[in-house]
Design an enzyme around this catalytic site. Structure first.
Site, PDB file in Angstrom:
ATOM      1  CD  GLU A 133      -5.567   0.657   3.118  1.00  0.00           C
ATOM      2  OE1 GLU A 133      -6.259   1.111   1.656  1.00  0.00           O
ATOM      3  OE2 GLU A 133      -5.310  -0.505   3.064  1.00  0.00           O
ATOM      4  NE  ARG A 190      -3.950  -1.755   0.227  1.00  0.00           N
ATOM      5  CZ  ARG A 190      -3.925  -3.066   0.026  1.00  0.00           C
ATOM      6  NH1 ARG A 190      -3.480  -3.763  -0.778  1.00  0.00           N
ATOM      7  NH2 ARG A 190      -4.916  -3.847   0.565  1.00  0.00           N
ATOM      8  CB  SER A 215      -8.355  -1.968   4.756  1.00  0.00           C
ATOM      9  OG  SER A 215      -8.293  -3.488   4.136  1.00  0.00           O
TER      10      SER A 215
HETATM   11  N1  EPU Z   1     -10.454 -11.167  10.544  1.00  0.00           N
HETATM   12  C1  EPU Z   1     -11.433 -10.936  11.661  1.00  0.00           C
HETATM   13  N2  EPU Z   1     -12.300  -9.847  12.328  1.00  0.00           N
HETATM   14  C2  EPU Z   1     -12.572  -9.016  11.258  1.00  0.00           C
HETATM   15  C3  EPU Z   1     -11.832  -9.280  10.159  1.00  0.00           C
HETATM   16  C4  EPU Z   1     -10.854  -9.807  10.305  1.00  0.00           C
HETATM   17  O1  EPU Z   1     -11.359 -12.066  12.316  1.00  0.00           O
HETATM   18  O2  EPU Z   1     -13.593  -7.925  12.159  1.00  0.00           O
HETATM   19  C5  EPU Z   1      -9.775 -12.061  10.574  1.00  0.00           C
HETATM   20  C6  EPU Z   1     -10.575 -12.691   9.048  1.00  0.00           C
HETATM   21  O3  EPU Z   1     -10.828 -13.377   9.467  1.00  0.00           O
HETATM   22  C7  EPU Z   1      -9.451 -13.579   8.269  1.00  0.00           C
HETATM   23  C8  EPU Z   1      -8.410 -12.164   8.471  1.00  0.00           C
HETATM   24  O4  EPU Z   1      -8.320 -10.730   9.506  1.00  0.00           O
HETATM   25  O5  EPU Z   1      -8.940 -14.124   9.336  1.00  0.00           O
HETATM   26  C9  EPU Z   1      -7.744 -11.521   7.362  1.00  0.00           C
HETATM   27  O6  EPU Z   1      -8.697 -10.200   7.083  1.00  0.00           O
HETATM   28  P1  EPU Z   1      -9.211 -10.512   5.321  1.00  0.00           P
HETATM   29  O7  EPU Z   1      -8.894 -11.959   4.878  1.00  0.00           O
HETATM   30  O8  EPU Z   1     -10.883  -9.671   5.576  1.00  0.00           O
HETATM   31  O9  EPU Z   1      -8.261  -9.637   5.052  1.00  0.00           O
HETATM   32  P2  EPU Z   1      -8.006  -7.920   5.327  1.00  0.00           P
HETATM   33  O10 EPU Z   1      -6.795  -7.943   5.982  1.00  0.00           O
HETATM   34  O11 EPU Z   1      -8.915  -8.060   6.181  1.00  0.00           O
HETATM   35  C10 EPU Z   1      -6.655  -7.162   3.011  1.00  0.00           C
HETATM   36  C11 EPU Z   1      -6.364  -6.190   3.115  1.00  0.00           C
HETATM   37  C12 EPU Z   1      -7.796  -6.195   1.663  1.00  0.00           C
HETATM   38  C13 EPU Z   1      -7.981  -6.990   1.011  1.00  0.00           C
HETATM   39  C14 EPU Z   1      -7.977  -8.203   1.609  1.00  0.00           C
HETATM   40  C15 EPU Z   1      -7.978  -9.869   0.322  1.00  0.00           C
HETATM   41  C16 EPU Z   1      -5.268  -4.742   3.777  1.00  0.00           C
HETATM   42  C17 EPU Z   1      -5.747  -3.371   4.351  1.00  0.00           C
HETATM   43  N3  EPU Z   1      -6.224  -4.702   3.107  1.00  0.00           N
HETATM   44  O12 EPU Z   1      -8.271  -7.301   4.408  1.00  0.00           O
HETATM   45  O13 EPU Z   1      -7.642  -4.558   0.786  1.00  0.00           O
HETATM   46  O14 EPU Z   1      -9.208  -6.624  -0.215  1.00  0.00           O
HETATM   47  O15 EPU Z   1      -7.168  -8.270   2.092  1.00  0.00           O
HETATM   48  O16 EPU Z   1      -6.940  -9.676  -0.191  1.00  0.00           O
HETATM   49  O17 EPU Z   1      -4.247  -5.095   3.616  1.00  0.00           O
HETATM   50  C18 EPU Z   1      -7.974  -2.377   1.012  1.00  0.00           C
HETATM   51  O18 EPU Z   1      -6.916  -2.043   0.883  1.00  0.00           O
HETATM   52  O19 EPU Z   1      -9.417  -1.940   1.414  1.00  0.00           O
HETATM   53  C19 EPU Z   1      -8.987  -3.404   1.491  1.00  0.00           C
HETATM   54  C20 EPU Z   1     -10.156  -3.690   1.352  1.00  0.00           C
END
Ligand code: EPU
Length: 352
Positions: free
Chosen positions: A348, A178, A252
């Site tokens: 972010e 990012r 995010s």
């Molecule tokens: N999780 C929880 N509770 C929550 C949210 C997440 O327990 O409320 C756990 C999920 O179960 C999972 C882990 O945290 O095991 C990661 O969550 P998720 O897979 O939803 O991905 P993320 O890390 O929250 C990142 C990117 C997203 C992108 C997704 C998929 C960042 C900051 N965010 O989200 O990007 O779509 O991976 O690749 O890197 C963005 O940048 O705006 C964005 C949406």
């Protein structure tokens, strides 16, 4: 959509300058703020006209794409350049890749769709990411195992001081998680006008993400094509991310923090459930959403700003929120995550 290199009319229309323009409709959080001046930029020549303009030329600038990664906490005492450069075309069909040239003002998601419709796969994992094509390299957007840098050839930008056009390759953009040179020393100094995407041939699906593996198991489809992956990504995102046209948000709100192996071991010792991913350099990425959730924030609000019910990493506007309310909520979350895990979460989006 037209070609980005279409010949401009012989007498270009004058720059459209809107003074005291409301920015509420131009940020996906729906936050209220007024720009000192707003200029719609429809071509590279328009950017150069801004640079050479007696008043706008010297004014500090703020570059606005789709406004999907932005938190406005106050009026913007700057000249806002709203990028509306259009055009998309297949520039080159090389043996090892298709090169697609896109105007900075095109919608990212529509570009993903256009490519699929024209038999040019490779962007499907990044379907439904809000924002414009010109904003995509700024924060090296990414989702479900693919980042912009993996599909990038080069970009054109205009230097806001000299008015000169420059072309940057991936190395020159210094892409990180990012992050890019446009969030570092080129911030506010140049405007991206055209992006060239590189879609590798032959197409190879990227299926390593848990959600995609789950879809494959559920449907029994072992070798999905690009269109199938696109549909799955849209389903996954719609199920857990709010549609900004319905609920104001900026995706995010925090980056996933990266910690050393030692720090990670320490946290696992106290919180064995913490979601963490090993990185190539031996460090670990922690799931910020999991930590925020673990602190009990999911579904909570402060004033009219809230934490989305289905994904704690996303802050939302519950209706009529101010940027200050969003920032107050973000700080409270940062404090509780720091108190419990000793980790400082970094926002972010760009906070103005
Ligand atoms: N999780 C929880 N509770 C929550 C949210 C997440 O327990 O409320 C756990 C999920 O179960 C999972 C882990 O945290 O095991 C990661 O969550 P998720 O897979 O939803 O991905 P993320 O890390 O929250 C990142 C990117 C997203 C992108 C997704 C998929 C960042 C900051 N965010 O989200 O990007 O779509 O991976 O690749 O890197 C963005 O940048 O705006 C964005 C949406």
């Amino acid at each position: 959509m037209h070609s980005p290199t279409a010949v401009p009319p012989s007498t270009p229309p004058a720059l459209e300058i809107e003074r005291g323009a409301s920015l509420r409709a131009f940020n996906t959080f729906g936050l209220p703020a007024v720009a000192k001046a707003l200029v719609r930029v429809r071509s590279e020549a328009d950017v150069k006209r801004v640079v050479n303009h007696p008043e706008l030329g010297i004014a500090p600038k703020f570059i606005l794409g789709g406004g999907s990664n932005l938190v406005l906490t106050q009026d913007v005492d700057l000249c806002v350049l709203k990028l509306e450069i259009k055009g998309i075309r297949l520039l080159e069909a090389r043996e090892d890749a298709w090169i697609v040239e896109v105007g900075a003002g095109e919608s990212w998601h529509e570009t993903v769709q256009w490519c699929l419709d024209h038999g040019l796969p490779g962007l499907e994992n990044m379907a439904l990411i809000p924002g414009t094509v010109g904003a995509a390299p700024v924060q090296n957007i990414g989702a479900y195992g693919v980042e912009l840098k993996d599909r990038f050839e080069s970009l054109d930008a205009v230097d806001l001081v000299t008015g000169r056009s420059i072309t940057l390759n991936a190395a020159q953009c210094a892409f990180g998680y990012r992050d890019s040179v446009f969030k570092q020393h080129l911030q506010g100094k140049s405007v991206i006008t055209t992006v060239r995407l590189r879609l590798p041939r032959p197409w190879v699906p990227v299926l390593g993400y848990l959600e995609l593996e789950r879809k494959m198991a559920e449907t029994g489809i072992a070798s999905p094509g690009p269109r199938q992956i696109f549909d799955w990504i849209c389903e996954v995102r719609r199920a857990k991310l709010p549609d900004p046209s319905v609920v104001g948000n900026a995706g995010s709100f925090f980056k996933n923090p990266v910690v050393s192996a030692e720090q990670c071991r320490d946290i696992i010792g106290r919180d064995p459930e913490i979601v963490h991913y090993p990185l190539e350099d031996g460090s670990f990425k922690l799931a910020a959403g999991w930590m925020i959730d673990a602190c009990g924030w999911k579904g909570k609000s402060i004033g009219r700003a809230g934490v989305y019910e289905r994904q704690a990493l996303v802050l939302v506007n519950r209706g009529g929120a101010s940027g200050a309310e969003v920032v107050t909520l973000a700080r409270a979350i940062q404090e509780s995550v720091y108190g419990r895990f000793g980790i400082r979460l970094e926002p972010e989006p760009v906070v103005v």
